[in-house]
Write an enzyme that holds these catalytic residues in place. Structure first.
Site, short mmCIF file in Angstrom:
data_model
loop_
_atom_site.label_atom_id
_atom_site.label_comp_id
_atom_site.label_asym_id
_atom_site.label_seq_id
_atom_site.Cartn_x
_atom_site.Cartn_y
_atom_site.Cartn_z
N ASP A 13 47.86 32.64 29.73
CA ASP A 13 48.99 31.87 29.84
C ASP A 13 49.54 31.72 31.32
OD1 ASP A 13 50.09 34.21 29.99
OD2 ASP A 13 51.51 33.84 28.32
N GLY A 14 48.90 32.74 32.10
CA GLY A 14 49.15 32.56 33.62
C GLY A 14 49.97 33.68 33.88
N GLU A 15 50.61 34.70 32.99
CA GLU A 15 51.49 35.73 33.28
C GLU A 15 50.46 36.78 34.06
OE1 GLU A 15 54.54 35.60 29.57
OE2 GLU A 15 53.07 37.37 29.76
N ARG A 60 64.13 34.94 54.82
CA ARG A 60 64.85 33.85 55.57
C ARG A 60 65.91 33.17 54.65
NH1 ARG A 60 59.96 30.09 57.35
NH2 ARG A 60 59.20 30.84 55.44
N GLN A 61 66.23 33.43 53.32
CA GLN A 61 67.35 32.97 52.48
C GLN A 61 68.42 34.18 52.42
OE1 GLN A 61 66.35 31.04 48.87
NE2 GLN A 61 64.08 30.38 49.49
N HIS A 84 62.86 39.11 59.13
CA HIS A 84 63.54 38.08 59.52
C HIS A 84 65.20 38.47 59.87
CE1 HIS A 84 64.62 33.90 60.65
NE2 HIS A 84 65.74 33.96 59.78
N ASP A 116 62.48 29.49 70.92
CA ASP A 116 63.94 28.83 70.90
C ASP A 116 64.68 30.24 71.32
OD1 ASP A 116 64.67 30.67 68.69
OD2 ASP A 116 63.82 29.13 67.47
N LYS A 131 65.78 23.06 74.19
CA LYS A 131 65.81 21.46 73.59
C LYS A 131 66.83 20.84 74.42
CE LYS A 131 64.11 22.10 69.01
NZ LYS A 131 64.27 22.20 67.51
N ARG A 164 68.65 17.04 74.35
CA ARG A 164 69.00 15.77 73.71
C ARG A 164 69.06 14.40 74.63
NH1 ARG A 164 68.71 14.00 68.55
NH2 ARG A 164 68.78 16.25 67.86
#
Length: 284
Positions: free
Chosen positions: A33-35, A86-87, A122, A161, A184, A186
């Site tokens: 079942d993918g487990e 990163r979260q 991170h 950056d 950067k 603009r």
């Protein structure tokens, strides 16, 4: 004894060789079942180190399965690439701090006296979510030494950056070369240019250095701009070669000369090993 997770089998073997310790035999597979299914086949020794990067949800599940087998033991846990790191900030109401959730879930399995190691995570503030001693190891010197050995022409190390310049500065100072970051500018609502802040890269070999390369979009843009500005050759250096989807194709089309990365994630470009760095930390 060293236990290598499913995405860190080669690195686990290298750490075991560096420490002259046994590498455990493990089975990683799936049920119909993918487990995920995980089994540590070797008899467990008293002192155990787990080396397991978590680039996917499945790797996280299998790491938790490994830690469940080792529940109650004092272990050293090395997560070279820490998924979800990163979260680490909440931008909208209702968003989770997924980096914290991962750390808390892992930490719940660790017995008193266990230690945690990451490599160029991170944001080091993520480590504050562990109750146990957590240390971030720096692989930038390893990349710097590799860059030094390449015989580059009048090299300059550039960060994509300003926020990522710490690694570029550390590597450049170790080698004794110039460093800069891409700024950067603009010009209108739709026109943005990018160029080194201070240093002229014309006629020089450039190494764009960052902690990770994910989709390759930003790096491909940086390569194109540097080549348009007269850079002799452009290389990429990264601790974590995530390289999702068609990232390598984007970078090659942009004209990258070579990609230099470590084996926190085991990819074709992972020519610099962090095994010695990890082994040294475990010895101390």
């Amino acid at each position: 004894m060293i236990i290598g997770g499913p995405s860190s089998q080669l690195l686990g073997g290298r750490v075991a060789a560096a420490l002259d310790e046994e590498l455990a035999l493990c089975e990683y597979s799936s049920f119909p079942d993918g487990e995920a299914y995980t089994q540590i086949s070797s008899d467990l020794e008293e002192e155990i180190t787990v080396v397991c990067s978590t680039p996917s949800d499945r790797d996280i599940i299998q790491l938790l399965q490994i830690l469940d087998v080792l529940r109650g033991r004092r272990i050293d846990l090395v997560v070279p690439y820490f998924g979800y790191a990163r979260q680490d900030k909440q931008f909208k109401p209702g968003e989770p701090l997924s980096a914290r959730a991962m750390a808390v879930a892992i930490d719940a399995f660790l017995a008193e006296g266990s230690r945690v190691y990451t490599v160029n995570i991170h944001d080091r503030s993520v480590l504050n979510n562990f109750r146990h001693l957590a240390t971030d190891l720096d692989a930038a010197p390893l990349l710097a030494d590799e860059i030094r050995s390449m015989g580059l022409h009048d090299p300059v190390i550039i960060s994509p950056d300003k926020g990522a310049i710490r690694m570029a500065r550390a590597a450049a100072e170790r080698i004794g070369v110039d460093y800069d970051y891409l700024e950067k500018t603009r010009h209108s609502g739709t026109v943005v240019s990018m160029a080194p802040k201070e240093i002229d890269a014309s006629g020089r070999d450039v190494v764009v250095l960052d902690d990770m390369i994910a989709t390759g979009g930003t790096m491909a843009q940086a390569i194109s701009i540097l080549r348009d500005n007269g850079a002799r050759r452009v290389y990429l250096g990264s601790v974590h070669p995530v390289l999702t989807g068609s990232a390598v194709l984007k970078l090659c089309r942009a004209g990258v000369k070579a990609i230099i990365a470590t084996d926190t994630l085991e990819k074709a470009v992972s020519t610099v090993s962090v095994a010695g760095l990890i082994a040294e930390a475990l010895r101390s």
